[in-house]
Design a protein around this motif. Structure first.
Motif: not given
Ligand code: T4K
Length: 358
Positions: A73-75, A96, A115-117, A119-121, A123, A147
């Motif tokens: 995931e990327v915010i 995301v 929104k950070i989980s 799976k987040t790599s 922003i 991140l």
């Protein structure tokens, strides 16, 4: 007809001189001398360590994601041009969204945190219309959560913040040099980083991973800029101060005449802004449609940058709902701005806008 913008065309004789050089050398692409000259001049002008020219701003983003080996995931912001989201989806990453601040139109750091989980790599914020994001807050969040940060700085050519070029924030920043931009190379873009290892990796990635006549060091694609585009860039760069002055005076003129009636983007007080777009926020979508229609009846074509809000796109799953972005997106309109737009034309645009809203 007055369109939302008009590509800046430099003096023809100067461009011809560069084209004569291309004809004389027979070297059209693949890291030619004009490209190398433009890379050096731009890096110096912008005050950045590595600036790598590429074919366009979308490939700049895609190569940046690959160079930083993003996964999962990327915010990112829902309020941007389609490319910010589509490049992520194209690379198999999940966008995301974190909603935006209603005054700056930029991603809201408080929403990023939510929104950070696991799976987040990364922003991917955007300096929307060249207005710097809250970079210090974003870097802090990224550091605390391990991140990466890639700034989509497509609109942020020659913008400074906190005394430094905005491109010097994050792991990578990317620029678009599309024909509609303040500085352009017809089609084009750039990847900016201060990290030597990342820069080396990016150079390989944009040229099939090839490092020598018989060596292929990594995976790669073709994201190269050609010599004709570099020639245009060299000519436009010579005129950049004039282009900036023109855009600034147009922006200030609109603001002086319209700010009592419409809302202007809140520009970061620490920033030097580049005045590359003139977005106005209307009361509601009905008012926007009225203004747009009146302008079009008079052969003036503004643009709804950015509509629709990217959280409404069908290809983005799971479905997300960003109320602030949807609201701003439904009532924002970019007015014409470019070198050569006259005061008489500006007065005409302004009077049509005012007649539609007062
Ligand atoms: N990230 C962000 C935040 C971006 O805004 C963009 C691009 C990207 C990434 C991706 O960068 P690139 O891959 O594009 O390098 C335009 C541009 O094509 C696009 O580069 C830009 N953002 C976006 C905000 O605007 P359109 O669909 O509005 O372009 P178009 O063809 O309708 O042109 C707008 C106006 O410009 C025309 O009414 C007249 C004028 N124009 C246009 C062209 C093509 C000219 O005067 N000369 C021309 O050659 O997307």
């Amino acid at each position: 007809m007055i369109l939302v913008t008009k590509s800046y065309l430099p003096e023809r004789a100067k461009l011809d001189q560069y084209i004569d050089k291309i004809y004389a050398s027979g070297w059209l692409t693949n890291r030619g001398c004009l490209l190398r000259e433009l890379e050096q001049r731009l890096a110096k002008f912008l005050g950045v360590r590595h600036l790598i020219l590429v074919a366009n701003g979308s490939l700049a983003l895609q190569v940046a994601y690959k160079a930083l080996e993003l996964t999962g995931e990327v915010i990112t912001t829902p309020f941007s041009f389609a490319a910010t989201t589509s490049t992520l989806a194209w690379e198999g990453l999940t966008p995301v969204f974190a909603d935006i601040d209603p005054q700056s139109f930029n991603i809201d750091p408080k929403q990023i945190v939510k929104k950070i989980s696991n799976k987040t790599s990364a922003i991917v914020p955007v300096h929307v219309f060249g207005n710097p994001c809250q970079v210090l807050e974003i870097e802090k969040i990224a550091k605390e959560n391990n991140l990466k940060v890639i700034y989509d700085a497509a609109h942020a050519f020659d913008v400074h913040c906190n005394g430094d070029n905005i491109l010097n924030y994050g792991d990578i920043s990317t620029l678009s040099f599309h024909a509609t931009k303040l500085f352009h190379t017809i089609e084009g873009g750039a990847i900016i980083t201060s990290d030597d290892v990342i820069a080396h990796k990016v150079r390989n990635l944009i040229n099939f991973g090839i490092t020598g006549p018989t060596t292929i060091e990594s995976l790669g694609t073709n994201a190269k800029m050609n010599e004709f585009e570099a020639a245009m860039g060299l000519c436009v760069l010579d005129d950049i101060e004039k282009i900036k002055v023109d855009r600034r005076s147009i922006w200030l003129y609109y603001k002086a005449k319209l700010e009592k009636y419409v809302i202007f983007q809140e520009i970061d007080e620490q920033a030097t802004y580049n005045y590359s777009y003139v977005p106005i926020l209307l009361e509601n979508e009905a008012q926007l449609i009225k203004v747009e229609q009146r302008l079009k009846e008079n052969q003036i074509i503004p643009r709804r940058y950015f509509y629709p809000s990217l959280d409404t796109l069908d290809y983005v799953t799971p479905v997300q709902f960003m109320p602030v972005s949807r609201d701003i997106s439904s009532r924002i309109l970019c007015l014409p701005t470019y070198s050569g737009l006259t005061v008489a034309e500006l007065d005409r645009i302004i009077s049509i806008v005012l007649a539609a809203i007062i």
